[in-house]
Scaffold this motif. Structure first.
Motif, mmCIF file in Angstrom:
data_model
loop_
_atom_site.group_PDB
_atom_site.id
_atom_site.type_symbol
_atom_site.label_atom_id
_atom_site.label_comp_id
_atom_site.label_asym_id
_atom_site.label_seq_id
_atom_site.Cartn_x
_atom_site.Cartn_y
_atom_site.Cartn_z
ATOM 1 N N ALA A 147 0.832 -1.202 0.000
ATOM 2 C CA ALA A 147 0.000 0.000 0.000
ATOM 3 C C ALA A 147 0.862 1.246 0.000
ATOM 4 N N PRO A 148 0.404 2.301 -0.716
ATOM 5 C CA PRO A 148 1.174 3.549 -0.708
ATOM 6 C C PRO A 148 1.280 4.115 0.698
ATOM 7 N N SER A 149 2.349 4.845 0.946
ATOM 8 C CA SER A 149 2.566 5.448 2.251
ATOM 9 C C SER A 149 1.853 6.784 2.332
ATOM 10 N N ASP A 150 2.025 7.466 3.482
ATOM 11 C CA ASP A 150 1.430 8.777 3.664
ATOM 12 C C ASP A 150 2.018 9.806 2.701
ATOM 13 N N ALA A 151 3.132 9.464 2.053
ATOM 14 C CA ALA A 151 3.757 10.383 1.109
ATOM 15 C C ALA A 151 3.090 10.355 -0.255
ATOM 16 N N HIS A 152 2.027 9.593 -0.405
ATOM 17 C CA HIS A 152 1.350 9.512 -1.698
ATOM 18 C C HIS A 152 0.887 10.899 -2.132
ATOM 19 N N PRO A 153 1.087 11.268 -3.385
ATOM 20 C CA PRO A 153 0.764 12.633 -3.824
ATOM 21 C C PRO A 153 -0.718 12.986 -3.758
ATOM 22 N N LEU A 154 -1.590 12.001 -3.603
ATOM 23 C CA LEU A 154 -3.020 12.279 -3.504
ATOM 24 C C LEU A 154 -3.539 12.169 -2.071
ATOM 25 N N SER A 155 -2.654 11.971 -1.108
ATOM 26 C CA SER A 155 -3.092 11.894 0.285
ATOM 27 C C SER A 155 -3.766 13.199 0.698
ATOM 28 N N SER A 156 -4.775 13.096 1.539
ATOM 29 C CA SER A 156 -5.485 14.277 2.005
ATOM 30 C C SER A 156 -4.558 15.183 2.800
ATOM 31 N N LEU A 157 -4.808 16.468 2.729
ATOM 32 C CA LEU A 157 -4.018 17.430 3.487
ATOM 33 C C LEU A 157 -4.207 17.194 4.981
ATOM 34 N N THR A 158 -3.118 17.301 5.728
ATOM 35 C CA THR A 158 -3.154 17.106 7.177
ATOM 36 C C THR A 158 -3.336 18.448 7.875
ATOM 37 N N ALA A 159 -3.614 18.403 9.167
ATOM 38 C CA ALA A 159 -3.745 19.636 9.948
ATOM 39 C C ALA A 159 -2.454 20.448 9.896
ATOM 40 N N ASP A 160 -1.299 19.768 9.968
ATOM 41 C CA ASP A 160 -0.022 20.472 9.905
ATOM 42 C C ASP A 160 0.167 21.162 8.553
ATOM 43 N N GLU A 161 -0.278 20.507 7.495
ATOM 44 C CA GLU A 161 -0.145 21.116 6.165
ATOM 45 C C GLU A 161 -1.052 22.333 6.022
ATOM 46 N N PHE A 162 -2.260 22.260 6.571
ATOM 47 C CA PHE A 162 -3.133 23.440 6.539
ATOM 48 C C PHE A 162 -2.485 24.604 7.291
ATOM 49 N N VAL B 128 -10.375 16.470 7.620
ATOM 50 C CA VAL B 128 -9.687 17.659 8.119
ATOM 51 C C VAL B 128 -9.745 18.730 7.044
ATOM 52 N N LEU B 129 -10.293 19.895 7.395
ATOM 53 C CA LEU B 129 -10.464 21.005 6.469
ATOM 54 C C LEU B 129 -9.891 22.270 7.093
ATOM 55 N N ALA B 130 -9.890 23.363 6.319
ATOM 56 C CA ALA B 130 -9.449 24.659 6.836
ATOM 57 C C ALA B 130 -10.652 25.582 6.968
ATOM 58 N N ASP B 131 -10.702 26.333 8.075
ATOM 59 C CA ASP B 131 -11.787 27.300 8.233
ATOM 60 C C ASP B 131 -11.410 28.600 7.520
ATOM 61 N N GLU B 132 -12.233 29.633 7.701
ATOM 62 C CA GLU B 132 -12.037 30.863 6.933
ATOM 63 C C GLU B 132 -10.878 31.714 7.439
ATOM 64 N N LEU B 133 -10.297 31.327 8.573
ATOM 65 C CA LEU B 133 -9.060 31.960 9.044
ATOM 66 C C LEU B 133 -7.833 31.146 8.657
ATOM 67 N N GLY B 134 -8.057 30.047 7.944
ATOM 68 C CA GLY B 134 -6.955 29.185 7.528
ATOM 69 C C GLY B 134 -6.577 28.129 8.536
ATOM 70 N N ASN B 135 -7.279 28.068 9.664
ATOM 71 C CA ASN B 135 -6.964 27.100 10.709
ATOM 72 C C ASN B 135 -7.626 25.754 10.420
ATOM 73 N N PRO B 136 -6.937 24.662 10.695
ATOM 74 C CA PRO B 136 -7.548 23.356 10.457
ATOM 75 C C PRO B 136 -8.655 23.051 11.471
ATOM 76 N N PHE B 137 -9.669 22.355 11.001
ATOM 77 C CA PHE B 137 -10.685 21.818 11.903
ATOM 78 C C PHE B 137 -11.073 20.435 11.407
ATOM 79 N N THR B 138 -11.578 19.635 12.304
ATOM 80 C CA THR B 138 -11.870 18.239 11.989
ATOM 81 C C THR B 138 -13.366 17.967 12.062
ATOM 82 N N ILE B 139 -13.892 17.356 11.009
ATOM 83 C CA ILE B 139 -15.250 16.799 11.041
ATOM 84 C C ILE B 139 -15.084 15.328 11.406
ATOM 85 N N GLU B 140 -15.351 15.016 12.651
ATOM 86 C CA GLU B 140 -15.163 13.641 13.099
ATOM 87 C C GLU B 140 -16.205 12.727 12.470
ATOM 88 N N ASN B 141 -15.754 11.544 12.081
ATOM 89 C CA ASN B 141 -16.661 10.535 11.515
ATOM 90 C C ASN B 141 -17.454 11.097 10.338
#
Length: 687
Positions: free
Chosen positions: A14-29, A341-354
Motif C-alpha cells: 500500500a502507498p505510504s502517507d507520502a502519496h501525492p493524492l493523500s489528504s491534506l493534514t492539519a499540519d499542512e493546513f 480535516v479542512l481549513a476554516d475561513e481563518l486558515g486554521n484546520p478543523f476536523t469533522i469527526e466521523n
C-alpha cells in the motif's frame, strides 16, 4: 483524513502517507496559512474561502507509482477574499518549496469566490439596519426580531448596480419562538438584494403582501409526530468475525476492490483509483470519482423567486457542512468512520469527526439456478461495500452513497431529505385553477417546483488511459427479408468522437446506455473491454435554453458530456460559480472540440429528480433517491463472482427461517443509512 480503529496492519504494497493524492493534514493546513499570511498583500480582513489539494497531473502520479517518475510536487490551492475590499485571489502554494507559486486576482467578470459563512452570518444585521426592509416587515406584522433572514446566492441577471460586487439575495421567514422551524412561515412577496462586502442593501423587492402560513412545521415536536408506532421489532445484523475490508490510512481493500478514500471542502467525498483484481491482475476502472457540482433550480417565476437556483457545491462548498456521525450509533453491521480535516475561513484546520462512513451490506441474491437436467441447485448471496457521507445545505440534507458490488458493479446514489424550501401558497385563481408553479403542502403553505441536478465527474481509466465512449441504443428491425416474422431487434452503436458531439441525453424508449471502452485492450472474445454507464432517465434542466441559468449551467442541459482529460477542468460549472454570467465549465471545456476516441477522457454525468412537492413531504421529507450505475460489459471474460463461497452456516440458509432475507424482496436497506440516523450527535442517533 484519519481513520478510527484501523482493522488491519498496513499492507506491504500500500502507498505510504507520502502519496501525492493523500489528504491534506492539519499540519499542512497550518503551513499553508503561515505561508499565505506572511505575504505583503495579506490583511487582517483576509479570509480563506477555499483551501484544497492541487492534484498533480494524472500521468505524473501514475509514473511515480510505477517507479518511472519522481514524487510530484505537493501543492495547495488557496482562494482568498478580503472582507473589507472584496479583493479576491486564486493562489497556488507549494508545500514542497514553502513558497507561493502563483497568484491570480479575480475581476468578477467570470464569477466571484464562493460565499463565506461570515458573509451569511452578517446578513441579518445588514438588512435590519435598512428602514425600507423594516417598514416592509411591519406591513406584514413582523419585525427584524421575529424573522430569520435566509441569504441565498444571487445568480446573474445583469443588474448594473451588481457588477463587480458580491451580492446575496434574502428571503425572510417568521419564527414564532426559539424552537420553531421558520420554514413553516415564509414572509412571501418580499426580498432584499444585499452587497455583502459593502454591507448595504442595493434593492428591496416588494411584490405585495401575502398571508403568512400559521400552522407549525415542527416535525421534532411529539405533538406533531403523533402517537409513536409500537409494532416495529428490532433488526440486528452482526459480523461476528469483523468486516471483510482492510484499511491502510486512506487505502481500502475489499473483496477484489481497491481504492483510496479522500475528501474535499468543495466536492465532499472523493474516491480515487478504483481497481478490481481479476485473476491476479489489478485492473484500473476509475482514476477519480466525485460529485463535482449540484444545481437546485426552482421553477416559480414570481418577482421575489425567479432567481432561485443554487449551486450547492460551487457557491456554498457543501463539503464543509458534512455531518458528524457518532461512534456507538445503534446501526447494523461493522461500521468504520473516516475523519475529514479542512481549513476554516481563518486558515486554521478543523476536523469533522466521523465524516465518512464505510460498511458492508447484505444485498440479497447474487446468482442462483436450480437445473432441471442435472439437479444442481446453487445460490450465492450478494453484498456491497458502502462509502458515504451526509451534508446539510440550508434546508435540505443530502447523502451520497457509493456502492461497490462483488460482480464489479459500481453505483452512486444520492439520498435527499430535510425540509422543503417553502413559499406562501396563493390559492386558486378566479377560474378555480391551482397555482401552476408550486404545490400546497400544508394550509396556505407552498412547495415550489424544483429540480436537483447532480454532476458526477468520472475520470475514467478502463484498463488504462486509452478510452472511448459508444452510445448504444436498442433498435427495431423492420419486417422484411431476413426478418420475415417481425420479431427481430438489435442494437445501434454510435462512437462519440469529439467533445462537441458528446453532449447526449438519456432516452428510455431506446434503453440508451453509454459504453466506456479501452481502445487497445481486448477480452477473450476479442472485443474491447468496457464498462457501461446506465443512467436513470429523468429530465435535464427545464429552464428555457435562453435563460440565465441555462447559460450558467450548460452541464445540466444534457445527461452526458465527454471531455479530454485536463487536470485544470475540475468543475462542470467552472471554478467560480457565484455570480458567474455563464460560458465557463463544460461550455469552455468543450469549445475546442478535442478528440475523445482513444484518449484519456473524463465522463460528466448529470442525474437527479424533478420535484413536485407532496403533502407527504411536509414537515420533513422522507428520503428520495437518484442514482446511476456502472456495470462491466465485456470487462471480464465471464461472471467474476463465480468464486463467491456458498452460504456455509445452516442458520444462514435455513428453509423457512428468517435469516438472510433477500434485499431485492425487502428493499429497505439493512445496512447503516445516515438518513435514518441523522448526523449531529448521539441524540440524533436515537440515544
Amino acid at each position: 483524513m484519519t481513520i478510527l480503529d484501523p482493522v488491519a496492519a498496513p499492507s506491504a504494497t500500500a502507498p505510504s502517507d507520502a502519496h501525492p493524492l493523500s489528504s491534506l493534514t492539519a499540519d499542512e493546513f497550518l503551513r499553508v496559512r503561515d505561508i499565505v499570511s506572511a505575504a505583503p498583500d495579506f490583511t487582517p480582513t483576509t479570509r480563506f474561502a477555499y483551501v484544497g489539494l492541487d492534484e498533480p497531473h494524472k500521468r505524473e502520479v501514475l509514473a511515480w507509482q510505477d517507479g518511472d517518475g519522481p514524487l510530484p510536487e505537493r501543492r495547495v490551492r488557496a482562494l482568498l477574499l478580503d472582507m473589507a475590499t472584496g479583493r479576491s485571489t486564486d493562489g497556488i502554494v507549494s508545500l514542497t518549496s514553502g513558497e507561493i507559486v502563483s497568484t491570480f486576482e479575480l475581476d468578477g467578470s467570470h464569477g466571484q469566490l464562493p460565499v463565506l459563512i461570515e458573509e451569511f452570518e452578517a446578513i441579518g444585521e445588514i438588512v435590519a439596519a435598512d428602514p425600507r426592509w423594516v417598514d416592509a416587515l411591519a406591513l406584514r406584522g413582523c419585525t427584524p426580531d421575529n424573522v430569520v433572514c435566509v441569504p441565498l446566492s444571487a445568480g446573474y441577471y445583469g443588474h448594473p448596480e451588481e457588477e463587480g460586487r458580491r451580492i446575496l439575495r434574502v428571503l425572510a421567514f417568521r419564527q414564532d419562538h426559539p424552537g420553531d422551524h421558520p420554514w413553516a412561515h415564509p414572509v412571501d412577496g418580499l426580498s432584499a438584494y444585499v452587497d455583502a462586502a459593502n454591507r448595504e442593501v442595493t434593492r428591496i423587492v416588494d411584490a405585495g403582501i401575502m398571508e403568512i402560513p400559521a400552522e407549525s412545521g415542527n416535525f421534532d415536536d411529539p405533538v406533531v409526530q403523533g402517537e409513536p408506532l409500537t409494532t416495529l421489532k428490532p433488526i440486528v445484523i452482526t459480523q461476528p468475525e469483523g468486516p471483510s475490508f482492510t484499511v491502510d490510512g486512506e487505502w481500502v481493500s475489499w473483496a477484489n476492490w481497491r481504492f483510496q478514500v479522500g475528501f474535499d471542502t468543495r466536492e465532499g467525498l472523493v474516491l480515487r483509483q478504483l481497481s478490481f483484481t481479476d485473476a491476479g491482475e489489478e485492473r484500473p476502472i476509475i482514476y477519480r470519482a466525485s460529485i463535482n457540482e449540484m444545481l437546485v433550480p426552482y421553477g416559480d417565476p414570481s418577482p421575489v423567486r425567479f432567481w432561485q437556483n443554487y449551486f450547492d457545491t460551487g457557491e456554498y462548498l457543501f463539503g464543509r457542512f458534512t455531518n458528524t456521525l457518532a461512534l456507538g450509533c445503534d446501526c447494523v453491521g461493522e461500521i468504520r468512520y473516516f475523519d475529514a480535516v479542512l481549513a476554516d475561513e481563518l486558515g486554521n484546520p478543523f476536523t469533522i469527526e466521523n465524516g465518512i462512513c464505510m460498511h458492508e451490506e447484505d444485498y440479497g441474491t447474487l446468482w442462483k439456478h436450480s437445473d432441471m437436467f442435472t439437479g444442481s441447485n446453487e445460490v450465492r448471496r450478494s453484498r456491497r461495500l458502502v462509502i458515504s457521507f451526509f451534508t446539510t445545505v440550508g434546508n435540505y440534507d443530502y447523502g451520497f452513497f457509493w456502492y461497490l458490488y462483488l460482480d464489479g458493479t459500481i453505483e452512486c446514489e444520492a439520498k435527499l431529505t430535510g425540509i422543503l424550501f417553502t413559499s406562501a401558497y396563493p390559492g386558486l385563481d378566479a377560474d378555480g385553477n391551482d397555482y401552476p408553479f408550486a404545490s400546497e403542502v400544508a394550509p396556505g403553505l407552498g412547495g415550489p417546483y424544483h429540480q436537483h441536478l447532480f454532476s458526477a465527474r468520472l475520470d475514467m481509466m478502463v484498463d488504462g488511459l486509452s478510452n472511448a465512449v459508444d452510445e448504444v441504443d436498442v433498435a427495431r428491425v423492420p419486417m422484411g427479408a431476413g426478418n420475415e416474422h417481425g420479431n427481430a431487434f438489435t442494437k445501434q452503436v454510435t462512437r462519440l468522437t469529439s467533445e462537441q458531439g458528446a453532449g447526449r441525453v438519456a432516452d428510455a424508449s431506446v434503453s440508451r446506455a453509454w459504453f466506456i471502452s479501452n481502445t487497445e485492450r481486448r477480452n477473450r472474445m476479442g472485443r474491447p473491454t468496457s464498462y457501461a454507464l446506465y443512467p436513470t432517465e429523468s429530465p435535464v434542466l427545464l429552464a428555457d435554453e435562453a435563460s440565465s441559468i441555462a447559460k450558467r449551467a450548460e452541464f445540466a442541459t444534457k445527461h452526458l458530456f465527454v471531455t479530454q482529460y485536463d487536470p485544470a477542468e475540475r468543475y462542470a460549472a467552472g471554478d467560480f460559480v457565484h455570480q458567474n454570467p455563464g460560458g465557463d465549465g463544460i461550455t469552455a471545456f468543450t469549445a475546442g472540440d478535442r478528440p475523445i476516441d482513444g484518449e484519456d477522457i473524463v465522463v460528466w454525468h448529470t442525474f437527479g429528480p424533478t420535484h413536485f412537492p407532496r403533502p407527504e413531504d411536509w414537515p420533513v421529507m422522507p428520503v428520495d433517491y437518484a442514482k446511476f450505475t456502472l456495470k462491466p460489459h465485456g470487462f471480464f471474460g465471464r461472471n467474476p463472482a463465480l468464486n463467491i463461497p456458498a452460504p456455509g452456516a445452516a442458520a444462514h440458509c435455513a428453509p423457512g427461517g428468517h435469516a438472510g432475507q433477500d434485499h431485492a424482496e425487502h428493499p429497505g436497506h439493512a445496512g447503516h443509512d445516515h438518513a435514518e440516523h441523522g448526523g449531529h450527535g448521539l441524540d440524533d442517533h436515537g440515544h
